[in-house]
Design a protein around this motif. Structure first.
Motif, PDB file in Angstrom:
ATOM      1  N   VAL A   1    -105.730  15.995 -11.057  1.00  0.00           N
ATOM      2  CA  VAL A   1    -106.741  15.115 -11.655  1.00  0.00           C
ATOM      3  C   VAL A   1    -106.372  13.669 -11.362  1.00  0.00           C
ATOM      4  O   VAL A   1    -105.242  13.239 -11.607  1.00  0.00           O
ATOM      5  N   GLN A   2    -107.327  12.941 -10.851  1.00  0.00           N
ATOM      6  CA  GLN A   2    -107.135  11.502 -10.644  1.00  0.00           C
ATOM      7  C   GLN A   2    -108.098  10.750 -11.544  1.00  0.00           C
ATOM      8  O   GLN A   2    -109.232  11.175 -11.748  1.00  0.00           O
ATOM      9  N   LEU A   3    -107.624   9.647 -12.067  1.00  0.00           N
ATOM     10  CA  LEU A   3    -108.408   8.872 -13.019  1.00  0.00           C
ATOM     11  C   LEU A   3    -108.609   7.460 -12.493  1.00  0.00           C
ATOM     12  O   LEU A   3    -107.662   6.833 -12.012  1.00  0.00           O
ATOM     13  N   GLN A   4    -109.826   6.973 -12.620  1.00  0.00           N
ATOM     14  CA  GLN A   4    -110.154   5.625 -12.178  1.00  0.00           C
ATOM     15  C   GLN A   4    -110.792   4.884 -13.335  1.00  0.00           C
ATOM     16  O   GLN A   4    -111.925   5.169 -13.720  1.00  0.00           O
ATOM     17  N   ALA A   5    -110.058   3.932 -13.880  1.00  0.00           N
ATOM     18  CA  ALA A   5    -110.547   3.165 -15.030  1.00  0.00           C
ATOM     19  C   ALA A   5    -111.149   1.847 -14.578  1.00  0.00           C
ATOM     20  O   ALA A   5    -110.748   1.266 -13.569  1.00  0.00           O
ATOM     21  N   SER A   6    -112.101   1.373 -15.365  1.00  0.00           N
ATOM     22  CA  SER A   6    -112.731   0.086 -15.091  1.00  0.00           C
ATOM     23  C   SER A   6    -113.302  -0.482 -16.376  1.00  0.00           C
ATOM     24  O   SER A   6    -113.381   0.208 -17.398  1.00  0.00           O
ATOM     25  N   GLY A   7    -113.693  -1.744 -16.317  1.00  0.00           N
ATOM     26  CA  GLY A   7    -114.393  -2.343 -17.440  1.00  0.00           C
ATOM     27  C   GLY A   7    -113.622  -3.380 -18.226  1.00  0.00           C
ATOM     28  O   GLY A   7    -114.162  -3.989 -19.143  1.00  0.00           O
ATOM     29  N   GLY A   8    -112.360  -3.573 -17.902  1.00  0.00           N
ATOM     30  CA  GLY A   8    -111.603  -4.586 -18.614  1.00  0.00           C
ATOM     31  C   GLY A   8    -112.068  -5.988 -18.272  1.00  0.00           C
ATOM     32  O   GLY A   8    -112.869  -6.188 -17.360  1.00  0.00           O
ATOM     33  N   GLY A   9    -111.577  -6.956 -19.019  1.00  0.00           N
ATOM     34  CA  GLY A   9    -111.946  -8.335 -18.749  1.00  0.00           C
ATOM     35  C   GLY A   9    -111.589  -9.238 -19.901  1.00  0.00           C
ATOM     36  O   GLY A   9    -110.840  -8.856 -20.804  1.00  0.00           O
ATOM     37  N   LEU A  10    -112.136 -10.425 -19.853  1.00  0.00           N
ATOM     38  CA  LEU A  10    -111.891 -11.440 -20.870  1.00  0.00           C
ATOM     39  C   LEU A  10    -113.103 -11.535 -21.790  1.00  0.00           C
ATOM     40  O   LEU A  10    -114.240 -11.630 -21.318  1.00  0.00           O
ATOM     41  N   VAL A  11    -112.846 -11.516 -23.064  1.00  0.00           N
ATOM     42  CA  VAL A  11    -113.928 -11.590 -24.044  1.00  0.00           C
ATOM     43  C   VAL A  11    -113.459 -12.424 -25.226  1.00  0.00           C
ATOM     44  O   VAL A  11    -112.256 -12.456 -25.521  1.00  0.00           O
ATOM     45  N   GLN A  12    -114.384 -13.077 -25.879  1.00  0.00           N
ATOM     46  CA  GLN A  12    -114.040 -13.856 -27.069  1.00  0.00           C
ATOM     47  C   GLN A  12    -113.906 -12.938 -28.278  1.00  0.00           C
ATOM     48  O   GLN A  12    -114.512 -11.860 -28.332  1.00  0.00           O
ATOM     49  N   ALA A  13    -113.153 -13.386 -29.234  1.00  0.00           N
ATOM     50  CA  ALA A  13    -112.993 -12.628 -30.470  1.00  0.00           C
ATOM     51  C   ALA A  13    -114.362 -12.358 -31.085  1.00  0.00           C
ATOM     52  O   ALA A  13    -115.240 -13.234 -31.106  1.00  0.00           O
ATOM     53  N   GLY A  14    -114.533 -11.145 -31.555  1.00  0.00           N
ATOM     54  CA  GLY A  14    -115.805 -10.729 -32.109  1.00  0.00           C
ATOM     55  C   GLY A  14    -116.732 -10.091 -31.091  1.00  0.00           C
ATOM     56  O   GLY A  14    -117.767  -9.527 -31.454  1.00  0.00           O
ATOM     57  N   GLY A  15    -116.363 -10.178 -29.841  1.00  0.00           N
ATOM     58  CA  GLY A  15    -117.188  -9.633 -28.774  1.00  0.00           C
ATOM     59  C   GLY A  15    -116.935  -8.161 -28.531  1.00  0.00           C
ATOM     60  O   GLY A  15    -116.183  -7.503 -29.258  1.00  0.00           O
ATOM     61  N   SER A  16    -117.578  -7.643 -27.478  1.00  0.00           N
ATOM     62  CA  SER A  16    -117.513  -6.216 -27.154  1.00  0.00           C
ATOM     63  C   SER A  16    -117.210  -6.014 -25.677  1.00  0.00           C
ATOM     64  O   SER A  16    -117.530  -6.872 -24.844  1.00  0.00           O
ATOM     65  N   LEU A  17    -116.626  -4.881 -25.391  1.00  0.00           N
ATOM     66  CA  LEU A  17    -116.400  -4.442 -24.021  1.00  0.00           C
ATOM     67  C   LEU A  17    -116.544  -2.931 -23.986  1.00  0.00           C
ATOM     68  O   LEU A  17    -116.303  -2.255 -24.994  1.00  0.00           O
ATOM     69  N   ARG A  18    -116.911  -2.411 -22.816  1.00  0.00           N
ATOM     70  CA  ARG A  18    -116.931  -0.971 -22.629  1.00  0.00           C
ATOM     71  C   ARG A  18    -116.076  -0.602 -21.436  1.00  0.00           C
ATOM     72  O   ARG A  18    -116.319  -1.073 -20.329  1.00  0.00           O
ATOM     73  N   LEU A  19    -115.099   0.213 -21.686  1.00  0.00           N
ATOM     74  CA  LEU A  19    -114.253   0.727 -20.625  1.00  0.00           C
ATOM     75  C   LEU A  19    -114.799   2.074 -20.155  1.00  0.00           C
ATOM     76  O   LEU A  19    -115.346   2.840 -20.950  1.00  0.00           O
ATOM     77  N   SER A  20    -114.614   2.323 -18.874  1.00  0.00           N
ATOM     78  CA  SER A  20    -115.020   3.598 -18.298  1.00  0.00           C
ATOM     79  C   SER A  20    -113.852   4.202 -17.544  1.00  0.00           C
ATOM     80  O   SER A  20    -113.000   3.482 -17.027  1.00  0.00           O
ATOM     81  N   CYS A  21    -113.837   5.515 -17.482  1.00  0.00           N
ATOM     82  CA  CYS A  21    -112.799   6.195 -16.715  1.00  0.00           C
ATOM     83  C   CYS A  21    -113.401   7.449 -16.102  1.00  0.00           C
ATOM     84  O   CYS A  21    -113.851   8.336 -16.829  1.00  0.00           O
ATOM     85  N   ALA A  22    -113.417   7.484 -14.793  1.00  0.00           N
ATOM     86  CA  ALA A  22    -113.964   8.630 -14.073  1.00  0.00           C
ATOM     87  C   ALA A  22    -112.835   9.524 -13.597  1.00  0.00           C
ATOM     88  O   ALA A  22    -111.839   9.044 -13.055  1.00  0.00           O
ATOM     89  N   ALA A  23    -113.010  10.818 -13.788  1.00  0.00           N
ATOM     90  CA  ALA A  23    -111.994  11.784 -13.398  1.00  0.00           C
ATOM     91  C   ALA A  23    -112.452  12.577 -12.189  1.00  0.00           C
ATOM     92  O   ALA A  23    -113.637  12.871 -12.030  1.00  0.00           O
ATOM     93  N   SER A  24    -111.515  12.906 -11.353  1.00  0.00           N
ATOM     94  CA  SER A  24    -111.790  13.830 -10.258  1.00  0.00           C
ATOM     95  C   SER A  24    -110.884  15.026 -10.445  1.00  0.00           C
ATOM     96  O   SER A  24    -109.784  14.903 -10.982  1.00  0.00           O
ATOM     97  N   GLY A  25    -111.334  16.166 -10.040  1.00  0.00           N
ATOM     98  CA  GLY A  25    -110.549  17.374 -10.232  1.00  0.00           C
ATOM     99  C   GLY A  25    -111.104  18.224 -11.353  1.00  0.00           C
ATOM    100  O   GLY A  25    -112.153  17.933 -11.916  1.00  0.00           O
TER     101      GLY A  25
END
Length: 125
Positions: A1-25
């Motif tokens: 299984v290989q995992l590829q994560a994405s979605g990180g970044g810089l955000v201000q306090a109180g804000g939102s982010l969504r991380l994603s991780c796609a798996a193969s295998g």
């Protein structure tokens, strides 16, 4: 299984982010995916996990009420929606997976066989 994560970044306090991780295998059996995070100078801690069969979710106390983990089985992808972020959430977030996960082990780092590369989340105050 290989995992590829994405979605990180810089955000201000109180804000939102969504991380994603796609798996193969293969994602059969007692498959589970989740997230750990590691802040500078700290241990790598459990954040959230989801079991593929049944979709049960599990959260660290720090994530409850603010983070939501979900999955798209067809895409073999797990998501981590993070709301109301604070500076204490600044960390490298790691996607994890295992195909023999038991319920009592979902929060244990050593229970996950597969790790993706980290994605950095920075929350400014």
């Amino acid at each position: 299984v290989q995992l590829q994560a994405s979605g990180g970044g810089l955000v201000q306090a109180g804000g939102s982010l969504r991380l994603s991780c796609a798996a193969s295998g293969r994602t059969d059996g007692s498959y589970a995916m989740g997230w750990f995070r590691q802040a500078p100078g700290k241990e790598r801690d459990f954040v959230a996990a989801i079991r593929w069969r049944g979709g049960s979710t599990h959260y660290a106390d720090s994530a409850k009420g603010r983070f939501t983990i979900s999955r798209d089985s067809a895409k073999k992808t797990v998501y981590l929606q993070m709301n109301n972020l604070g500076p204490e959430d600044t960390a490298v977030y790691y996607c994890v997976a295992d195909n023999a996960m038991i319920l009592s082990s979902v929060g244990i780092r050593s229970a996950y066989k597969y790790w993706g590369q980290g994605t950095l989340v920075t929350v400014s105050s």
